[in-house]
Scaffold this motif. Structure first.
Motif, PDB file in Angstrom:
ATOM      1  N   ALA A 115       0.927  -1.066  -0.078  1.00  0.00           N
ATOM      2  CA  ALA A 115      -0.040   0.080   0.056  1.00  0.00           C
ATOM      3  C   ALA A 115       0.895   1.278  -0.117  1.00  0.00           C
ATOM      4  N   GLU A 116       0.501   2.360  -0.525  1.00  0.00           N
ATOM      5  CA  GLU A 116       1.257   3.543  -0.556  1.00  0.00           C
ATOM      6  C   GLU A 116       1.388   4.028   0.848  1.00  0.00           C
ATOM      7  N   SER A 117       2.790   4.499   1.068  1.00  0.00           N
ATOM      8  CA  SER A 117       3.276   5.011   2.154  1.00  0.00           C
ATOM      9  C   SER A 117       2.430   6.018   2.622  1.00  0.00           C
ATOM     10  N   ASP A 118       2.254   6.007   3.998  1.00  0.00           N
ATOM     11  CA  ASP A 118       1.183   7.393   4.556  1.00  0.00           C
ATOM     12  C   ASP A 118       1.969   7.708   5.996  1.00  0.00           C
ATOM     13  N   GLY A 119       2.459   8.725   5.941  1.00  0.00           N
ATOM     14  CA  GLY A 119       3.073   9.620   6.989  1.00  0.00           C
ATOM     15  C   GLY A 119       1.804   9.618   8.239  1.00  0.00           C
ATOM     16  N   TYR A 120       0.805   9.772   7.929  1.00  0.00           N
ATOM     17  CA  TYR A 120      -0.029  10.052   8.931  1.00  0.00           C
ATOM     18  C   TYR A 120      -0.438   8.566   9.802  1.00  0.00           C
ATOM     19  N   VAL A 121      -0.081   7.462   9.366  1.00  0.00           N
ATOM     20  CA  VAL A 121      -0.026   6.313   9.967  1.00  0.00           C
ATOM     21  C   VAL A 121       1.118   6.148  10.830  1.00  0.00           C
ATOM     22  N   TYR A 122       2.379   6.627  10.239  1.00  0.00           N
ATOM     23  CA  TYR A 122       3.388   6.590  11.152  1.00  0.00           C
ATOM     24  C   TYR A 122       3.241   7.781  12.374  1.00  0.00           C
ATOM     25  N   GLU A 123       2.920   8.931  11.906  1.00  0.00           N
ATOM     26  CA  GLU A 123       2.557   9.777  13.019  1.00  0.00           C
ATOM     27  C   GLU A 123       1.610   9.133  14.307  1.00  0.00           C
ATOM     28  N   GLU A 124       0.533   8.369  13.906  1.00  0.00           N
ATOM     29  CA  GLU A 124      -0.313   8.020  14.802  1.00  0.00           C
ATOM     30  C   GLU A 124       0.334   6.891  15.599  1.00  0.00           C
ATOM     31  N   ILE A 125       1.211   5.984  14.975  1.00  0.00           N
ATOM     32  CA  ILE A 125       1.646   4.927  15.787  1.00  0.00           C
ATOM     33  C   ILE A 125       2.756   5.662  16.548  1.00  0.00           C
ATOM     34  N   ALA A 126       3.382   6.730  16.254  1.00  0.00           N
ATOM     35  CA  ALA A 126       4.274   7.267  17.248  1.00  0.00           C
ATOM     36  C   ALA A 126       3.512   7.926  18.260  1.00  0.00           C
ATOM     37  N   GLU A 127       2.436   8.598  18.166  1.00  0.00           N
ATOM     38  CA  GLU A 127       1.551   9.368  19.157  1.00  0.00           C
ATOM     39  C   GLU A 127       1.079   8.217  20.109  1.00  0.00           C
ATOM     40  N   CYS A 128       0.564   6.963  19.718  1.00  0.00           N
ATOM     41  CA  CYS A 128       0.227   5.794  20.472  1.00  0.00           C
ATOM     42  C   CYS A 128       1.342   5.473  21.296  1.00  0.00           C
ATOM     43  N   LEU A 129       2.607   5.130  20.687  1.00  0.00           N
ATOM     44  CA  LEU A 129       3.906   4.615  21.396  1.00  0.00           C
ATOM     45  C   LEU A 129       4.148   5.801  22.421  1.00  0.00           C
ATOM     46  N   TYR A 130       4.301   7.035  22.208  1.00  0.00           N
ATOM     47  CA  TYR A 130       4.433   8.307  23.055  1.00  0.00           C
ATOM     48  C   TYR A 130       3.658   8.090  24.191  1.00  0.00           C
ATOM     49  N   HIS A 153       2.748  20.220   1.515  1.00  0.00           N
ATOM     50  CA  HIS A 153       2.669  21.722   1.464  1.00  0.00           C
ATOM     51  C   HIS A 153       1.465  21.988   2.150  1.00  0.00           C
ATOM     52  N   TRP A 154       0.245  21.496   2.164  1.00  0.00           N
ATOM     53  CA  TRP A 154      -0.869  22.115   3.028  1.00  0.00           C
ATOM     54  C   TRP A 154      -0.494  21.923   4.411  1.00  0.00           C
ATOM     55  N   LEU A 155       0.113  20.870   4.892  1.00  0.00           N
ATOM     56  CA  LEU A 155       0.564  20.710   6.200  1.00  0.00           C
ATOM     57  C   LEU A 155       1.453  21.552   6.992  1.00  0.00           C
ATOM     58  N   THR A 156       2.544  21.804   6.155  1.00  0.00           N
ATOM     59  CA  THR A 156       3.574  22.582   6.302  1.00  0.00           C
ATOM     60  C   THR A 156       3.116  24.057   6.450  1.00  0.00           C
ATOM     61  N   ASN A 157       2.265  24.306   5.509  1.00  0.00           N
ATOM     62  CA  ASN A 157       1.533  25.867   5.521  1.00  0.00           C
ATOM     63  C   ASN A 157       0.754  26.017   6.826  1.00  0.00           C
ATOM     64  N   ASN A 158      -0.128  25.015   6.931  1.00  0.00           N
ATOM     65  CA  ASN A 158      -1.059  25.241   7.915  1.00  0.00           C
ATOM     66  C   ASN A 158      -0.978  24.692   9.289  1.00  0.00           C
ATOM     67  N   GLU A 159      -0.102  23.677   9.336  1.00  0.00           N
ATOM     68  CA  GLU A 159       0.268  23.299  10.639  1.00  0.00           C
ATOM     69  C   GLU A 159       1.754  23.256  11.124  1.00  0.00           C
ATOM     70  N   PRO A 160       2.539  24.366  10.866  1.00  0.00           N
ATOM     71  CA  PRO A 160       3.870  24.256  11.128  1.00  0.00           C
ATOM     72  C   PRO A 160       4.294  23.781  12.429  1.00  0.00           C
ATOM     73  N   ASP A 161       3.539  24.050  13.468  1.00  0.00           N
ATOM     74  CA  ASP A 161       3.930  23.736  14.938  1.00  0.00           C
ATOM     75  C   ASP A 161       3.841  22.070  14.894  1.00  0.00           C
ATOM     76  N   ARG A 162       2.864  21.277  14.241  1.00  0.00           N
ATOM     77  CA  ARG A 162       2.790  19.802  14.214  1.00  0.00           C
ATOM     78  C   ARG A 162       3.820  19.499  13.560  1.00  0.00           C
ATOM     79  N   ILE A 163       4.567  20.080  12.344  1.00  0.00           N
ATOM     80  CA  ILE A 163       5.835  19.440  11.785  1.00  0.00           C
ATOM     81  C   ILE A 163       6.846  19.699  12.747  1.00  0.00           C
ATOM     82  N   ALA A 164       6.995  20.813  13.354  1.00  0.00           N
ATOM     83  CA  ALA A 164       8.106  21.173  14.060  1.00  0.00           C
ATOM     84  C   ALA A 164       8.179  19.999  15.214  1.00  0.00           C
ATOM     85  N   ARG A 165       6.980  19.475  15.897  1.00  0.00           N
ATOM     86  CA  ARG A 165       6.903  18.673  16.864  1.00  0.00           C
ATOM     87  C   ARG A 165       7.398  17.141  16.405  1.00  0.00           C
ATOM     88  N   LEU A 166       6.932  17.043  15.288  1.00  0.00           N
ATOM     89  CA  LEU A 166       7.473  15.464  14.676  1.00  0.00           C
ATOM     90  C   LEU A 166       8.910  15.649  14.334  1.00  0.00           C
TER      91      LEU A 166
END
Length: 171
Positions: A115-130, A153-166
């Protein structure tokens, strides 16, 4: 066409209350008219996210589970993947983290099987483990999430704090 129009108004309205009114009108119609039932998956999803935004997580979970069941009936793997992810995300928000992690790991297996790689899955796994205080383990998932989502681009423009946290949690 009536459902399509109400669905679009449910996206375009300026207030959450008006968006919800139009989405609920569209949902009621689609549930009563088999020729409009193809809209159910989208409506369950959209209304589910509106419920998340409003803090109504139990209602959101119900809608996402309905969306998953509907999508499974359609047989579209990509839409099923998104519906599973939404269920898991809300489970984490409802402090059912172990169950959420289990579902996200199932999605990761799908990614590993092609299946296509999905950063949101990795993010959620990380959040769960955290959340489960498995922070060392979470770090590599935050890193992969940052690698993938920092190019959205949408995420980096609209949620820069989220990207910085990652980025911060990936080290």
């Amino acid at each position: 066409m009536a459902v399509d129009a109400a669905h679009m108004l449910g996206i375009a309205e300026s207030t959450p209350e008006r968006r919800m009114e139009w989405n609920m009108l569209a949902l009621e119609y689609a549930e009563r008219h088999p020729n409009a039932s193809r809209w159910l998956g989208s409506l369950y999803n959209n209304i589910g996210w509106a419920q998340v935004e409003a803090g109504n997580l139990a209602e959101a979970l119900d809608l996402f589970e309905r969306a998953l069941q509907f999508r499974q009936g359609q047989g579209n793997a990509n839409l099923i993947f998104i519906a599973k992810w939404s269920v898991a995300k809300v489970l984490r928000l409802m402090d059912q983290t172990s169950k959420a992690l289990e579902l996200q790991l199932e999605l990761l297996k799908e990614i590993e099987q092609g299946a296509e790689s999905d950063g949101y899955v990795y993010e959620e796994i990380a959040e769960c483990l955290y959340t489960l205080d498995r922070r060392m383990e979470a770090s590599s998932y935050f890193s992969k999430a940052y690698e993938l989502l920092s190019h959205d681009h949408w995420l980096t423009n609209n949620e820069p704090d989220r990207i910085a946290r990652l980025k911060d949690l990936s080290t």
